[in-house]
Design a protein around this motif. Structure first.
Motif, PDB file in Angstrom:
ATOM      1  N   ASP A   1      37.558  33.266  52.362  1.00 58.30           N
ATOM      2  CA  ASP A   1      38.765  32.956  51.583  1.00 58.30           C
ATOM      3  C   ASP A   1      39.712  32.054  52.376  1.00 58.30           C
ATOM      4  O   ASP A   1      40.265  31.078  51.843  1.00 58.30           O
ATOM      5  N   ALA A   2      39.899  32.364  53.654  1.00 54.35           N
ATOM      6  CA  ALA A   2      40.817  31.576  54.478  1.00 54.35           C
ATOM      7  C   ALA A   2      40.266  30.178  54.747  1.00 54.35           C
ATOM      8  O   ALA A   2      41.021  29.195  54.759  1.00 54.35           O
ATOM      9  N   ALA A   3      38.952  30.070  54.955  1.00 49.81           N
ATOM     10  CA  ALA A   3      38.352  28.762  55.203  1.00 49.81           C
ATOM     11  C   ALA A   3      38.486  27.868  53.977  1.00 49.81           C
ATOM     12  O   ALA A   3      38.804  26.673  54.090  1.00 49.81           O
ATOM     13  N   GLY A   4      38.267  28.437  52.790  1.00 50.07           N
ATOM     14  CA  GLY A   4      38.449  27.663  51.567  1.00 50.07           C
ATOM     15  C   GLY A   4      39.884  27.193  51.407  1.00 50.07           C
ATOM     16  O   GLY A   4      40.141  26.041  51.006  1.00 50.07           O
ATOM     17  N   HIS A   5      40.828  28.062  51.737  1.00 48.49           N
ATOM     18  CA  HIS A   5      42.251  27.695  51.667  1.00 48.49           C
ATOM     19  C   HIS A   5      42.572  26.586  52.668  1.00 48.49           C
ATOM     20  O   HIS A   5      43.284  25.624  52.341  1.00 48.49           O
ATOM     21  N   ALA A   6      42.050  26.705  53.890  1.00 52.90           N
ATOM     22  CA  ALA A   6      42.365  25.730  54.939  1.00 52.90           C
ATOM     23  C   ALA A   6      41.822  24.340  54.613  1.00 52.90           C
ATOM     24  O   ALA A   6      42.379  23.329  55.045  1.00 52.90           O
ATOM     25  N   LYS A   7      40.741  24.274  53.850  1.00 51.67           N
ATOM     26  CA  LYS A   7      40.178  22.977  53.461  1.00 51.67           C
ATOM     27  C   LYS A   7      40.970  22.333  52.325  1.00 51.67           C
ATOM     28  O   LYS A   7      41.026  21.096  52.221  1.00 51.67           O
ATOM     29  N   ALA A   8      41.581  23.181  51.469  1.00 49.32           N
ATOM     30  CA  ALA A   8      42.285  22.657  50.295  1.00 49.32           C
ATOM     31  C   ALA A   8      43.777  22.469  50.527  1.00 49.32           C
ATOM     32  O   ALA A   8      44.380  21.539  49.969  1.00 49.32           O
ATOM     33  N   ARG A   9      44.373  23.286  51.332  1.00 47.92           N
ATOM     34  CA  ARG A   9      45.820  23.260  51.557  1.00 47.92           C
ATOM     35  C   ARG A   9      46.196  22.101  52.481  1.00 47.92           C
ATOM     36  O   ARG A   9      45.679  21.967  53.580  1.00 47.92           O
ATOM     37  N   LYS A  10      47.121  21.251  52.015  1.00 50.68           N
ATOM     38  CA  LYS A  10      47.537  20.095  52.812  1.00 50.68           C
ATOM     39  C   LYS A  10      48.983  20.253  53.277  1.00 50.68           C
ATOM     40  O   LYS A  10      49.855  20.665  52.524  1.00 50.68           O
ATOM     41  N   GLN A  11      49.200  19.914  54.522  1.00 53.87           N
ATOM     42  CA  GLN A  11      50.536  19.847  55.118  1.00 53.87           C
ATOM     43  C   GLN A  11      50.562  18.621  56.024  1.00 53.87           C
ATOM     44  O   GLN A  11      49.563  18.319  56.702  1.00 53.87           O
ATOM     45  N   PHE A  12      51.687  17.938  56.012  1.00 51.55           N
ATOM     46  CA  PHE A  12      51.831  16.716  56.817  1.00 51.55           C
ATOM     47  C   PHE A  12      50.738  15.693  56.488  1.00 51.55           C
ATOM     48  O   PHE A  12      50.241  14.957  57.341  1.00 51.55           O
ATOM     49  N   GLY A  13      50.314  15.718  55.211  1.00 50.05           N
ATOM     50  CA  GLY A  13      49.395  14.696  54.742  1.00 50.05           C
ATOM     51  C   GLY A  13      47.925  14.947  54.994  1.00 50.05           C
ATOM     52  O   GLY A  13      47.097  14.076  54.692  1.00 50.05           O
ATOM     53  N   LYS A  14      47.547  16.122  55.515  1.00 45.25           N
ATOM     54  CA  LYS A  14      46.121  16.392  55.738  1.00 45.25           C
ATOM     55  C   LYS A  14      45.849  17.894  55.640  1.00 45.25           C
ATOM     56  O   LYS A  14      46.774  18.711  55.769  1.00 45.25           O
ATOM     57  N   PRO A  15      44.579  18.267  55.412  1.00 51.55           N
ATOM     58  CA  PRO A  15      44.246  19.697  55.287  1.00 51.55           C
ATOM     59  C   PRO A  15      44.606  20.454  56.559  1.00 51.55           C
ATOM     60  O   PRO A  15      44.391  19.960  57.673  1.00 51.55           O
ATOM     61  N   ILE A  16      45.142  21.671  56.395  1.00 46.93           N
ATOM     62  CA  ILE A  16      45.546  22.432  57.577  1.00 46.93           C
ATOM     63  C   ILE A  16      44.334  22.811  58.434  1.00 46.93           C
ATOM     64  O   ILE A  16      44.466  23.068  59.630  1.00 46.93           O
ATOM     65  N   GLY A  17      43.163  22.822  57.830  1.00 45.18           N
ATOM     66  CA  GLY A  17      41.957  23.118  58.589  1.00 45.18           C
ATOM     67  C   GLY A  17      41.580  22.038  59.583  1.00 45.18           C
ATOM     68  O   GLY A  17      40.704  22.250  60.427  1.00 45.18           O
ATOM     69  N   SER A  18      42.238  20.883  59.492  1.00 45.36           N
ATOM     70  CA  SER A  18      41.951  19.806  60.441  1.00 45.36           C
ATOM     71  C   SER A  18      42.751  19.952  61.734  1.00 45.36           C
ATOM     72  O   SER A  18      42.504  19.225  62.697  1.00 45.36           O
ATOM     73  N   PHE A  19      43.709  20.904  61.762  1.00 49.99           N
ATOM     74  CA  PHE A  19      44.510  21.094  62.968  1.00 49.99           C
ATOM     75  C   PHE A  19      43.699  21.878  64.004  1.00 49.99           C
ATOM     76  O   PHE A  19      43.142  22.938  63.706  1.00 49.99           O
ATOM     77  N   GLN A  20      43.681  21.381  65.225  1.00 53.69           N
ATOM     78  CA  GLN A  20      42.826  21.993  66.246  1.00 53.69           C
ATOM     79  C   GLN A  20      43.211  23.433  66.533  1.00 53.69           C
ATOM     80  O   GLN A  20      42.342  24.280  66.809  1.00 53.69           O
ATOM     81  N   SER A  21      44.493  23.742  66.448  1.00 60.45           N
ATOM     82  CA  SER A  21      44.923  25.116  66.749  1.00 60.45           C
ATOM     83  C   SER A  21      44.257  26.114  65.805  1.00 60.45           C
ATOM     84  O   SER A  21      43.920  27.242  66.208  1.00 60.45           O
ATOM     85  N   LEU A  22      44.068  25.712  64.530  1.00 60.91           N
ATOM     86  CA  LEU A  22      43.375  26.586  63.577  1.00 60.91           C
ATOM     87  C   LEU A  22      41.864  26.504  63.748  1.00 60.91           C
ATOM     88  O   LEU A  22      41.162  27.515  63.606  1.00 60.91           O
ATOM     89  N   GLN A  23      41.347  25.321  64.042  1.00 51.11           N
ATOM     90  CA  GLN A  23      39.896  25.171  64.193  1.00 51.11           C
ATOM     91  C   GLN A  23      39.355  26.094  65.284  1.00 51.11           C
ATOM     92  O   GLN A  23      38.304  26.718  65.126  1.00 51.11           O
ATOM     93  N   TRP A  24      40.062  26.163  66.394  1.00 48.67           N
ATOM     94  CA  TRP A  24      39.596  27.020  67.488  1.00 48.67           C
ATOM     95  C   TRP A  24      39.602  28.492  67.076  1.00 48.67           C
ATOM     96  O   TRP A  24      38.694  29.255  67.423  1.00 48.67           O
ATOM     97  N   ARG A  25      40.613  28.891  66.356  1.00 53.19           N
ATOM     98  CA  ARG A  25      40.687  30.293  65.939  1.00 53.19           C
ATOM     99  C   ARG A  25      39.663  30.598  64.843  1.00 53.19           C
ATOM    100  O   ARG A  25      39.128  31.713  64.789  1.00 53.19           O
ATOM    101  N   PHE A  26      39.381  29.626  63.977  1.00 52.26           N
ATOM    102  CA  PHE A  26      38.285  29.814  63.020  1.00 52.26           C
ATOM    103  C   PHE A  26      36.959  29.979  63.765  1.00 52.26           C
ATOM    104  O   PHE A  26      36.110  30.788  63.377  1.00 52.26           O
ATOM    105  N   SER A  27      36.780  29.211  64.835  1.00 51.75           N
ATOM    106  CA  SER A  27      35.562  29.355  65.645  1.00 51.75           C
ATOM    107  C   SER A  27      35.485  30.745  66.253  1.00 51.75           C
ATOM    108  O   SER A  27      34.421  31.385  66.258  1.00 51.75           O
ATOM    109  N   ASP A  28      36.613  31.241  66.771  1.00 51.76           N
ATOM    110  CA  ASP A  28      36.631  32.592  67.330  1.00 51.76           C
ATOM    111  C   ASP A  28      36.275  33.632  66.267  1.00 51.76           C
ATOM    112  O   ASP A  28      35.545  34.594  66.532  1.00 51.76           O
ATOM    113  N   ALA A  29      36.806  33.432  65.065  1.00 49.22           N
ATOM    114  CA  ALA A  29      36.516  34.374  63.981  1.00 49.22           C
ATOM    115  C   ALA A  29      35.032  34.366  63.629  1.00 49.22           C
ATOM    116  O   ALA A  29      34.418  35.421  63.439  1.00 49.22           O
ATOM    117  N   ALA A  30      34.441  33.177  63.557  1.00 52.11           N
ATOM    118  CA  ALA A  30      33.013  33.077  63.254  1.00 52.11           C
ATOM    119  C   ALA A  30      32.175  33.744  64.338  1.00 52.11           C
ATOM    120  O   ALA A  30      31.175  34.423  64.050  1.00 52.11           O
TER     121      ALA A  30
END
Length: 375
Positions: free
Chosen positions: A258-287
């Motif tokens: 659910d969170a990964a789908g949200h991070a791909k669709a939700r945009k802030q500062f002109g790009k998906p929030i899932g593109s921010f490295q701070s979240l990418q690393w934590r998504f990796s930890d979660a996986a």
């Protein structure tokens, strides 16, 4: 240990995933509102014969094992850890332990009823002053001159107590001679069931206190041998701990999805929030945590199958997977922000449910102590 599912196992997984999506998911909001199991669940459960494959072939089943049960509860927990726990109890207590260790004449018929949710089996062990410390049990089970056994005392938290047909009760044997596991049939005027406890999460578990007032049962209702109930109890609880770890894995996987789908669709500062490295690393930890949890479960199942009982691996799987699930659910709620925090939200509910998993069937702290004793 096989690390890839066979075609047949994938087929079972697909079937259970469909049941979870089509039957369990639509019932969740009613469970949240009423804190009770929805009445329509029983009908759908029986119609689709959800647990029939776990019956032995001589009872019309297919003899599915603990590994298959871990797959089922992982899928069910994506939508409801409550229903997943109910399925685990029915198979482990109502079918597996019942057929292997219970002595009363109708136990085979009750196994069929357990598969259909017509007879709910619940575990009655925790007391107000005896949670993980089973040496502090005050509930007693004493042999009477006529050969029957008399049970007196009380239990603090019994899941689905009011709808249970059989309570598997852990009690101190008379004259301090060990611990006895006794099967108490319900309803009975000698058994009083209190009000359902309101809880943070796991709405629908219907946990309530139970009091036994000189409840008498025939000797055939003693599971195994009087005075030696802890061995059977430990084996049963180890299997339930493995299922809790599988439940935690399914819960974490759904929150992650659910969170990964949200991070791909939700945009802030002109790009998906899932593109921010701070979240990418934590998504990796979660996986990493989710995959490691699943491997812990599979290893525990494998070793339990070879050894019959495997406390160390079951405890490790339970501690690791439940703590990982809580971490993942917390992270996913943070990713989704108000979308997850405001009810109704699946991630918000899974976050609350995940807290229960770290407490049930042995807290993380107590299990760490016991793991350390065996190192």
């Amino acid at each position: 240990m096989q690390l890839e599912l066979t075609e047949k196992e994938l087929s079972w997984q697909t079937e259970w995933r469909a049941f979870a999506a089509e039957v369990i998911a639509p019932a969740v909001e009613e469970m949240e509102r009423t804190a009770h199991l929805p009445p329509q669940l029983d009908e759908q459960w029986r119609a689709r014969k959800v647990l029939h494959p776990f019956l032995p072939t001589e009872l019309g089943g297919q003899g599915l094992d603990l590994f298959h049960l871990s797959l089922l509860v992982e899928e069910f927990s994506r939508h409801s850890p409550v229903i997943a726990l109910l399925a685990a109890q029915q198979v482990i207590i109502g079918i597996r332990t019942n057929l292997e260790s219970f002595n009363f004449p109708e136990h085979r018929d009750l196994a069929r009823q357990a598969a259909n949710l017509e007879a709910v089996f619940s575990l009655a062990a925790t007391e107000p002053e005896a949670g993980c410390d089973l040496g502090g049990l005050t509930t007693t089970c004493e042999r009477q001159p006529d050969g029957q056994f008399e049970v007196s005392g009380g239990k603090a938290y019994v899941n689905w107590a009011a709808r249970a047909r059989m309570l598997i009760t852990l009690a101190r044997s008379g004259e301090g001679k060990g611990t006895t596991l006794v099967v108490i049939p319900l309803p009975s005027p000698q058994v009083r069931i209190g009000e359902v406890h309101p809880t943070l999460g796991m709405n629908g578990i219907e946990a309530a206190p139970v009091t036994f007032d000189r409840m008498r049962v025939p000797a055939t209702h003693v599971a195994g041998v009087p005075g030696f109930g802890l061995d059977l109890y430990d084996r049963m609880v180890n299997e339930l701990r493995i299922c809790l770890a599988a439940m935690a894995t399914g819960l974490a996987q759904q929150a992650f999805d659910d969170a990964a789908g949200h991070a791909k669709a939700r945009k802030q500062f002109g790009k998906p929030i899932g593109s921010f490295q701070s979240l990418q690393w934590r998504f990796s930890d979660a996986a990493l945590k989710i995959d490691a949890s699943r491997l812990h479960v599979w290893q525990a199942v494998e070793l339990a199958g070879h050894k019959g009982s495997c406390f160390q691996q079951a405890a490790m799987a339970k501690v690791f997977a439940t703590e990982a699930a809580f971490w993942v659910a917390d992270f996913c709620l943070q990713v989704m922000g108000s979308r997850a925090y405001v009810r109704p939200s699946r991630v918000e509910r899974l976050f609350r449910d995940s807290r229960f998993l770290k407490i049930a069937l042995g807290t993380s702290e107590v299990l760490r102590n016991k793991i350390a004793e065996r190192l």
